[in-house]
Every structure is written in C-alpha cells, then in structure tokens.
Design an enzyme around this catalytic site. Structure first.
Site, PDB file in Angstrom:
ATOM      1  NE  ARG A 133      14.018  59.447  -7.558  1.00 19.16           N
ATOM      2  CZ  ARG A 133      14.114  59.879  -6.311  1.00 19.16           C
ATOM      3  NH1 ARG A 133      13.751  61.103  -6.004  1.00 19.16           N
ATOM      4  NH2 ARG A 133      14.557  59.080  -5.374  1.00 19.16           N
ATOM      5  NE  ARG A 161      18.761  63.336   3.880  1.00 19.51           N
ATOM      6  CZ  ARG A 161      18.291  63.615   2.672  1.00 19.51           C
ATOM      7  NH1 ARG A 161      18.344  64.827   2.201  1.00 19.51           N
ATOM      8  NH2 ARG A 161      17.773  62.660   1.956  1.00 19.51           N
ATOM      9  CE  LYS A 220      13.324  65.572   0.298  1.00 21.26           C
ATOM     10  NZ  LYS A 220      12.836  64.193   0.146  1.00 21.26           N
ATOM     11  NE  ARG A 239      18.466  59.601  -6.074  1.00 21.82           N
ATOM     12  CZ  ARG A 239      17.896  60.400  -5.170  1.00 21.82           C
ATOM     13  NH1 ARG A 239      17.243  61.476  -5.551  1.00 21.82           N
ATOM     14  NH2 ARG A 239      17.982  60.126  -3.892  1.00 21.82           N
ATOM     15  NE  ARG A 249      17.156  57.433  -0.514  1.00 25.83           N
ATOM     16  CZ  ARG A 249      16.549  57.477  -1.687  1.00 25.83           C
ATOM     17  NH1 ARG A 249      16.589  56.435  -2.507  1.00 25.83           N
ATOM     18  NH2 ARG A 249      15.908  58.557  -2.068  1.00 25.83           N
TER      19      ARG A 249
HETATM   20  P1  AP5 Z   1      11.192  63.632  -6.258  1.00 24.00           P
HETATM   21  O1  AP5 Z   1      10.761  65.031  -6.461  1.00 24.00           O
HETATM   22  O2  AP5 Z   1      12.431  63.168  -6.935  1.00 24.00           O
HETATM   23  O3  AP5 Z   1      11.241  63.275  -4.684  1.00 24.00           O
HETATM   24  P2  AP5 Z   1      12.201  63.792  -3.528  1.00 24.00           P
HETATM   25  O4  AP5 Z   1      11.343  64.106  -2.351  1.00 24.00           O
HETATM   26  O5  AP5 Z   1      13.115  64.845  -4.020  1.00 24.00           O
HETATM   27  O6  AP5 Z   1      12.948  62.435  -3.215  1.00 24.00           O
HETATM   28  P3  AP5 Z   1      14.496  62.113  -3.035  1.00 24.00           P
HETATM   29  O7  AP5 Z   1      14.625  60.627  -3.136  1.00 24.00           O
HETATM   30  O8  AP5 Z   1      15.331  62.965  -3.935  1.00 24.00           O
HETATM   31  O9  AP5 Z   1      14.725  62.532  -1.581  1.00 24.00           O
HETATM   32  P4  AP5 Z   1      15.871  62.095  -0.706  1.00 24.00           P
HETATM   33  O10 AP5 Z   1      15.662  63.042   0.406  1.00 24.00           O
HETATM   34  O11 AP5 Z   1      15.890  60.670  -0.345  1.00 24.00           O
HETATM   35  O12 AP5 Z   1      17.159  62.250  -1.647  1.00 24.00           O
HETATM   36  P5  AP5 Z   1      18.312  63.353  -1.725  1.00 24.00           P
HETATM   37  O13 AP5 Z   1      18.725  63.468  -3.109  1.00 24.00           O
HETATM   38  O14 AP5 Z   1      17.913  64.557  -0.957  1.00 24.00           O
HETATM   39  O15 AP5 Z   1       9.942  62.704  -6.682  1.00 24.00           O
HETATM   40  C1  AP5 Z   1      10.039  61.290  -6.650  1.00 24.00           C
HETATM   41  C2  AP5 Z   1       9.324  60.706  -7.886  1.00 24.00           C
HETATM   42  O16 AP5 Z   1       7.931  60.950  -7.759  1.00 24.00           O
HETATM   43  C3  AP5 Z   1       9.751  61.322  -9.233  1.00 24.00           C
HETATM   44  O17 AP5 Z   1       9.815  60.310 -10.181  1.00 24.00           O
HETATM   45  C4  AP5 Z   1       8.631  62.322  -9.546  1.00 24.00           C
HETATM   46  O18 AP5 Z   1       8.442  62.461 -10.955  1.00 24.00           O
HETATM   47  C5  AP5 Z   1       7.426  61.651  -8.896  1.00 24.00           C
HETATM   48  N1  AP5 Z   1       6.452  62.617  -8.373  1.00 24.00           N
HETATM   49  C6  AP5 Z   1       6.711  63.779  -7.708  1.00 24.00           C
HETATM   50  N2  AP5 Z   1       5.558  64.385  -7.346  1.00 24.00           N
HETATM   51  C7  AP5 Z   1       4.548  63.578  -7.773  1.00 24.00           C
HETATM   52  C8  AP5 Z   1       3.108  63.644  -7.709  1.00 24.00           C
HETATM   53  N3  AP5 Z   1       2.490  64.681  -7.133  1.00 24.00           N
HETATM   54  N4  AP5 Z   1       2.403  62.629  -8.247  1.00 24.00           N
HETATM   55  C9  AP5 Z   1       3.022  61.582  -8.854  1.00 24.00           C
HETATM   56  N5  AP5 Z   1       4.366  61.464  -8.956  1.00 24.00           N
HETATM   57  C10 AP5 Z   1       5.128  62.449  -8.418  1.00 24.00           C
HETATM   58  O19 AP5 Z   1      19.465  62.627  -0.877  1.00 24.00           O
HETATM   59  C11 AP5 Z   1      20.103  61.473  -1.364  1.00 24.00           C
HETATM   60  C12 AP5 Z   1      21.222  61.074  -0.410  1.00 24.00           C
HETATM   61  O20 AP5 Z   1      22.200  62.141  -0.336  1.00 24.00           O
HETATM   62  C13 AP5 Z   1      20.813  60.835   1.046  1.00 24.00           C
HETATM   63  O21 AP5 Z   1      20.339  59.517   1.240  1.00 24.00           O
HETATM   64  C14 AP5 Z   1      22.147  61.102   1.759  1.00 24.00           C
HETATM   65  O22 AP5 Z   1      23.016  60.012   1.643  1.00 24.00           O
HETATM   66  C15 AP5 Z   1      22.740  62.268   0.969  1.00 24.00           C
HETATM   67  N6  AP5 Z   1      22.349  63.573   1.520  1.00 24.00           N
HETATM   68  C16 AP5 Z   1      21.611  64.537   0.894  1.00 24.00           C
HETATM   69  N7  AP5 Z   1      21.445  65.602   1.705  1.00 24.00           N
HETATM   70  C17 AP5 Z   1      22.096  65.296   2.863  1.00 24.00           C
HETATM   71  C18 AP5 Z   1      22.261  65.995   4.098  1.00 24.00           C
HETATM   72  N8  AP5 Z   1      21.723  67.205   4.316  1.00 24.00           N
HETATM   73  N9  AP5 Z   1      22.976  65.379   5.068  1.00 24.00           N
HETATM   74  C19 AP5 Z   1      23.539  64.186   4.881  1.00 24.00           C
HETATM   75  N10 AP5 Z   1      23.398  63.467   3.762  1.00 24.00           N
HETATM   76  C20 AP5 Z   1      22.679  64.024   2.750  1.00 24.00           C
HETATM   77 MG    MG Z   2      15.170  64.932  -4.448  1.00 25.32          MG
END
Ligand code: AP5
Ligand code: MG
Length: 218
Positions: free
Chosen positions: A127, A88, A13, A161, A172
C-alpha cells in the site's frame, strides 16, 4: 443510507468506501483519515493519536467518539454517511447507537468485508498513500499509480504508512480480533450485518457490496 464498514486492516475498507460513497452520494468518514489529517497539521489531537497509532493500538474512546460525532454532525452527513474504521469496539458501537437514537436515526447496514489474513498482509505490504490526503490509496502491484510515487488524484507524493511495518500490522490484526470483531455480534443482534468476500478485483468487490446493500444476493 447510514452504513458502517467493518473488516480487518488492509481489507480494502478505504478503497471500497471511496466508490460506495460516490455511488450512494454520501460522505466517506474514516476516523483513521481524520487522525492522519490531524497528525499532518500537527494538532494536539494528532500528537496524541500518533502515539497510539504508531504502536498499533486504538486511540482512546474519549477523543475518538467526540471526533467522530463532530464529523457526523456536519451538514454533508445529514442524510447519511459511510463510516470506515468507526466504531471499532463495543463501547464505540454503543455510543454510536445512542447518538443516532437521540437524533431519531438508525443504521441501515453494517457491511463486513471478509479477507483471509495472508491476502491482507500482501495488500498492506504494497500500500502507498498520498501525503495530501490519506484517502487517496494505491498499491504497488494491485492498483499502481500512473507515475511511480505520485498520486493520480492530486499529484501529491505517495508514501508508506508508518503503521504498515510488519510488527505493527501484526499488532493491529490482534487488536482487530480482540476489540473490533465483537461489534459484528453486537450488530448481528440488531439484524444489520451483511458479509461479503472482499477477494477479487476492486470493481468486482464494489459490485458485490452494492448488490448486498441493495438486499440482493451477493
Ligand atoms: P485499504 O483500502 O487501504 O484497506 P483498509 O481496509 O482501509 O485498511 P486500513 O489499514 O486503512 O485499515 P485500518 O482499519 O487498520 O486503518 P485505519 O486507518 O482505519 O486497502 C489496502 C491495500 O490493498 C491498498 O494498497 C489497496 O490499493 C489494496 N486493495 C484494496 N482492495 C483491493 C483488491 N480488491 N484487490 C487488490 N488490492 C486491493 O486506522 C489506523 C489507526 O488509527 C488504528 O490502528 C488506530 O490506532 C487509529 N484509529 C482509527 N479509527 C479508530 C477508532 N475508531 N478508534 C480508535 N482508534 C482508531
Ligand atoms: Mg483505511
């Protein structure tokens, strides 16, 4: 355009949002990045968020919804935004619907990134993100930085991370299936969901996403 990106942890994402936001000239708003910025600035919000994030749980709606709305109210988001990681759960989706309606606005699309779980695990395991700005994302094999452990964008130090540990990732993923996936049905009922495969190279996925958003067959 007003777009929501949805998909499991590690789907790509944040990676896609960076390119899509640039192509569409709208800001990328990631609640995860906003929480991580608060953690590094050691704010009260950051301290609260960290305890939930480290355990792989959602940060409570009371703080998350207010933070997201404040960000969406900033001037750069007046004509659109790309939301990553928000909403979410269904109550966040309902709060977003209400906030948009109150402003006479609506979402244009919900882009659902589909990736098999074994691929997600590989993406998360490799990552690395930047200490200065957690939206600068790399992968040790798939998107390596030019210089090991150094951010190509700003020269910051790259690190893994804290919530990317195997047991937290499993938690997660459970939370995603239980709390976040139901928002897809919520938005299907509004006819907003476009689903694409997020497998393949980063630029191929961006192309697929752009075609899907432009209403072409992806
Ligand atoms: P990346 O782009 O980093 O993936 P992502 O989908 O953004 O994954 P996240 O882990 O950031 O999502 P998340 O939803 O768990 O975390 P968030 O920060 O939102 O890509 C992943 C890896 O793959 C990278 O290394 C990239 O280089 C590689 N890659 C990408 N595309 C590729 C491809 N095509 N081919 C090969 N490799 C590729 O949330 C974290 C925490 O915050 C949550 O657990 C929660 O505690 C809190 N939080 C955030 N938002 C909320 C909310 N709305 N409500 C409540 N809690 C929240
Ligand atoms: Mg992300």
């Amino acid at each position: 355009m007003r777009i929501v990106l949805v998909g499991p942890p590690g789907a790509g994402k944040g990676t896609q949002a960076a390119f899509l936001a640039k192509n569409l000239s709208i800001p990328h708003i990631s609640t995860g990045d906003l929480f991580r910025a608060n953690i590094s600035q050691q704010t009260e919000l950051g301290k609260l968020a960290k305890s939930y994030m480290d355990a792989g749980n959602l940060v409570p709606d009371e703080v998350t919804i207010g933070m997201a709305k404040d960000r969406m109210a900033q001037a750069d988001a007046e004509n659109g935004f790309l939301l990553d990681g928000f909403p979410r759960n269904v109550s966040q989706a309902e709060a977003l619907d209400e906030a948009l309606k109150a402003d006479g606005q609506k979402l244009d699309a919900v882009l659902d990134l589909e990736v098999p779980e074994d691929e997600v695990v590989k993406r998360i395991a490799g990552r690395r993100i930047c200490r200065n700005d957690s939206s600068h994302v790399f992968h040790v094999t798939y998107s390596p930085p030019k210089q090991q452990d150094v951010c190509d964008v700003c020269g910051g130090e790259l690190y893994q991370r804290g919530d990317d540990k195997e047991e937290t990732v499993r938690k997660r993923l459970d939370v995603y299936h239980r709390e976040t996936e139901p928002i897809i049905d919520h938005y299907k009922a509004q006819g907003l969901v476009v689903t694409i495969s997020a497998l393949g190279k980063v630029d191929e996925v961006t192309q697929r996403a752009m075609s899907a958003l432009q209403g072409e067959s992806a």
